[in-house]
Design a protein around this motif. Sequence first.
Motif, PDB file in Angstrom:
ATOM      1  N   THR A  14      90.642  70.320  48.749  1.00  0.00           N
ATOM      2  CA  THR A  14      89.439  70.289  47.916  1.00  0.00           C
ATOM      3  C   THR A  14      89.817  69.765  46.543  1.00  0.00           C
ATOM      4  OG1 THR A  14      87.514  71.573  47.157  1.00  0.00           O
ATOM      5  CG2 THR A  14      89.655  72.623  46.975  1.00  0.00           C
ATOM      6  N   VAL A  15      88.841  69.588  45.696  1.00  0.00           N
ATOM      7  CA  VAL A  15      89.074  69.218  44.295  1.00  0.00           C
ATOM      8  C   VAL A  15      88.511  70.344  43.430  1.00  0.00           C
ATOM      9  CG1 VAL A  15      88.551  67.608  42.436  1.00  0.00           C
ATOM     10  CG2 VAL A  15      89.017  66.745  44.736  1.00  0.00           C
ATOM     11  N   LEU A  16      89.345  70.869  42.580  1.00  0.00           N
ATOM     12  CA  LEU A  16      88.940  71.950  41.692  1.00  0.00           C
ATOM     13  C   LEU A  16      88.582  71.339  40.342  1.00  0.00           C
ATOM     14  CD1 LEU A  16      88.671  75.040  41.640  1.00  0.00           C
ATOM     15  CD2 LEU A  16      90.971  75.136  40.688  1.00  0.00           C
ATOM     16  N   SER A  17      87.327  71.480  39.975  1.00  0.00           N
ATOM     17  CA  SER A  17      86.842  70.867  38.736  1.00  0.00           C
ATOM     18  C   SER A  17      86.776  71.904  37.633  1.00  0.00           C
ATOM     19  CB  SER A  17      85.456  70.250  38.964  1.00  0.00           C
ATOM     20  OG  SER A  17      84.947  69.735  37.764  1.00  0.00           O
ATOM     21  N   ASN A  18      87.562  71.676  36.598  1.00  0.00           N
ATOM     22  CA  ASN A  18      87.496  72.525  35.408  1.00  0.00           C
ATOM     23  C   ASN A  18      86.332  72.010  34.564  1.00  0.00           C
ATOM     24  OD1 ASN A  18      87.819  74.023  33.117  1.00  0.00           O
ATOM     25  ND2 ASN A  18      89.825  73.217  32.581  1.00  0.00           N
ATOM     26  N   ASN A  19      85.156  72.598  34.768  1.00  0.00           N
ATOM     27  CA  ASN A  19      83.938  72.049  34.169  1.00  0.00           C
ATOM     28  C   ASN A  19      83.438  72.842  32.973  1.00  0.00           C
ATOM     29  OD1 ASN A  19      83.076  74.318  35.491  1.00  0.00           O
ATOM     30  ND2 ASN A  19      81.346  73.356  36.509  1.00  0.00           N
ATOM     31  N   SER A  20      84.358  73.492  32.254  1.00  0.00           N
ATOM     32  CA  SER A  20      83.926  74.146  31.018  1.00  0.00           C
ATOM     33  C   SER A  20      83.416  73.101  30.029  1.00  0.00           C
ATOM     34  CB  SER A  20      85.088  74.943  30.410  1.00  0.00           C
ATOM     35  OG  SER A  20      86.202  74.100  30.177  1.00  0.00           O
ATOM     36  N   ASP A  21      84.011  71.908  30.094  1.00  0.00           N
ATOM     37  CA  ASP A  21      83.512  70.739  29.373  1.00  0.00           C
ATOM     38  C   ASP A  21      83.422  69.594  30.368  1.00  0.00           C
ATOM     39  OD1 ASP A  21      83.262  71.731  26.666  1.00  0.00           O
ATOM     40  OD2 ASP A  21      85.449  71.765  26.590  1.00  0.00           O
ATOM     41  N   MET A  22      82.398  68.767  30.207  1.00  0.00           N
ATOM     42  CA  MET A  22      82.198  67.646  31.121  1.00  0.00           C
ATOM     43  C   MET A  22      82.333  66.330  30.358  1.00  0.00           C
ATOM     44  SD  MET A  22      81.725  69.115  34.018  1.00  0.00           S
ATOM     45  CE  MET A  22      81.162  67.754  35.030  1.00  0.00           C
ATOM     46  N   ARG A  23      82.972  65.374  31.005  1.00  0.00           N
ATOM     47  CA  ARG A  23      83.140  64.052  30.412  1.00  0.00           C
ATOM     48  C   ARG A  23      82.142  63.085  31.044  1.00  0.00           C
ATOM     49  NH1 ARG A  23      88.152  63.317  27.643  1.00  0.00           N
ATOM     50  NH2 ARG A  23      89.415  65.213  27.722  1.00  0.00           N
ATOM     51  N   GLN A  29      75.914  62.884  17.052  1.00  0.00           N
ATOM     52  CA  GLN A  29      75.929  63.495  18.376  1.00  0.00           C
ATOM     53  C   GLN A  29      75.043  62.698  19.329  1.00  0.00           C
ATOM     54  OE1 GLN A  29      74.729  67.546  17.394  1.00  0.00           O
ATOM     55  NE2 GLN A  29      76.812  68.252  17.709  1.00  0.00           N
ATOM     56  N   VAL A  30      75.388  62.779  20.607  1.00  0.00           N
ATOM     57  CA  VAL A  30      74.629  62.051  21.623  1.00  0.00           C
ATOM     58  C   VAL A  30      73.956  63.050  22.560  1.00  0.00           C
ATOM     59  CG1 VAL A  30      76.063  59.997  21.523  1.00  0.00           C
ATOM     60  CG2 VAL A  30      76.697  61.851  23.072  1.00  0.00           C
ATOM     61  N   PRO A  73      74.086  69.106  22.971  1.00  0.00           N
ATOM     62  CA  PRO A  73      74.481  67.754  22.561  1.00  0.00           C
ATOM     63  C   PRO A  73      75.959  67.507  22.826  1.00  0.00           C
ATOM     64  CG  PRO A  73      74.288  69.175  20.641  1.00  0.00           C
ATOM     65  CD  PRO A  73      73.811  69.985  21.818  1.00  0.00           C
ATOM     66  N   GLY A  74      76.311  66.228  22.918  1.00  0.00           N
ATOM     67  CA  GLY A  74      77.701  65.852  23.146  1.00  0.00           C
ATOM     68  C   GLY A  74      78.245  65.011  22.015  1.00  0.00           C
ATOM     69  N   LYS A  75      79.498  64.608  22.172  1.00  0.00           N
ATOM     70  CA  LYS A  75      80.173  63.823  21.146  1.00  0.00           C
ATOM     71  C   LYS A  75      81.006  62.744  21.822  1.00  0.00           C
ATOM     72  CE  LYS A  75      81.880  62.790  17.058  1.00  0.00           C
ATOM     73  NZ  LYS A  75      81.050  62.103  16.039  1.00  0.00           N
ATOM     74  N   ILE A  76      80.891  61.512  21.343  1.00  0.00           N
ATOM     75  CA  ILE A  76      81.721  60.433  21.863  1.00  0.00           C
ATOM     76  C   ILE A  76      83.157  60.654  21.398  1.00  0.00           C
ATOM     77  CG2 ILE A  76      82.181  57.958  21.769  1.00  0.00           C
ATOM     78  CD1 ILE A  76      79.214  57.473  21.634  1.00  0.00           C
ATOM     79  N   PHE A 129      80.582  66.845  26.817  1.00  0.00           N
ATOM     80  CA  PHE A 129      79.468  67.768  26.676  1.00  0.00           C
ATOM     81  C   PHE A 129      79.929  69.173  27.074  1.00  0.00           C
ATOM     82  CE2 PHE A 129      77.425  63.697  27.235  1.00  0.00           C
ATOM     83  CZ  PHE A 129      76.329  63.745  26.393  1.00  0.00           C
ATOM     84  N   PRO A 130      79.593  70.187  26.284  1.00  0.00           N
ATOM     85  CA  PRO A 130      79.930  71.566  26.680  1.00  0.00           C
ATOM     86  C   PRO A 130      79.109  71.967  27.904  1.00  0.00           C
ATOM     87  CG  PRO A 130      78.514  71.563  24.737  1.00  0.00           C
ATOM     88  CD  PRO A 130      78.888  70.128  24.991  1.00  0.00           C
TER      89      PRO A 130
END
Length: 373
Positions: free
Chosen positions: A200-209, A239-240, A253-256, A276-277
């Motif tokens: 499987t793939v374990l995604s650490n998604n506390s922050d997303m790119r 912010q985006v 909101p996110g940040k580049i 993005f958080p």
Amino acid sequence: MTIKRMNGLMLPALAIVMMMSSCNGDQSQQQQQQIPELAVLTVTEENTTLQSGMPTTLEGENDVEIRPQIQGFLTKVCVEEGQKVSKGQTLFMIDQVSLQAAVDAAQAAVAVAQANVNTATTNMNNNKLLFDKNIISQPAYQTSVDSYNAAKAQYNQAMANLTSARKSLSYSVVTAPASGVVGSIDYREGSLVSPSSLLTVLSNNSDMRATFSMNEKEVLSLTDNGKRSLQEAIKLMPQVTLVLANGEKYPYPGKIISISGVIDSSTGSAAAKAIFPNPEGMLHSGNTGKVLIPHSRSNSIVIPQAATYEIQDMKFVYVVNDSNKVKSRAIQTADENDGQNYIVIGGLQPGERIVTEGVGITVKDDMTIKPKK
């Protein structure tokens, strides 16, 4: 007779005149009814911010491929797809029977080796006493020393084999190297897996790119045509916003964080990433959407895109003159737009009126309209 005759002639004439007057009135009323009533906009200059949307695909900040380090049959799948797991949590278990047997055999070999070391130690110590009393020769004593060294080496080898067997046994329990969300699981109980198998793939998604592309013009605009570096430009960027696949705006909101300094010659674009958080775990790797990048301009003319039409990549609007007659006019617009409005950089002046309704459908050049109030 003459008066009667004249009355007889005048009556039809009057009727004809009245009919013609009535027809002219109907035509005038009909013409007034045919003048369309359409919405118009008086353009003005104002400070504005538009957001341009870039298609994006999301991925976890750290996507880890989970593969077994040994070959064997899966005996248990301890998690489900999409489940949140913590670091160290058990994900899969591989058959331990043969692995445990290898550990037991290695432990027995260690015991034998230890016994041989004990025997060799005793013989060496006894021969040392005999050698000190000149009862045995130096070669005889050296033989016992060599036997001890050989037994000790065999013991060390047995211990190494035991450590390896225990390590292999520990690999039968596949744990999460980090906290995250479990991806798809293609192997189930009874499947033969090996180090080449992707469990499987374990995604650490506390922050997303969010990965997206920026064209060459946008990169040049950010750097003010090379007057500042990309790193400096990124620090100054606002912010985006993320628009999800269902059209809703993501609440955080996110940040580049990065923009590639290399323009892809085949696409004319540079790769960029925003972060993005994801505190509630709403986003997942593989999600799609759009990154909205705000662009601010001062003293700009902004018009709705519905007020324009295009011919051969040129944009036009219908300008309304003082007599309420419309005339098409080409305009120039800025590259950035939010999908609903354009920033006009040429072709219109503040105070002019344009048609905003029926453009491309009912409005024609040189048509007279009735502006809606």
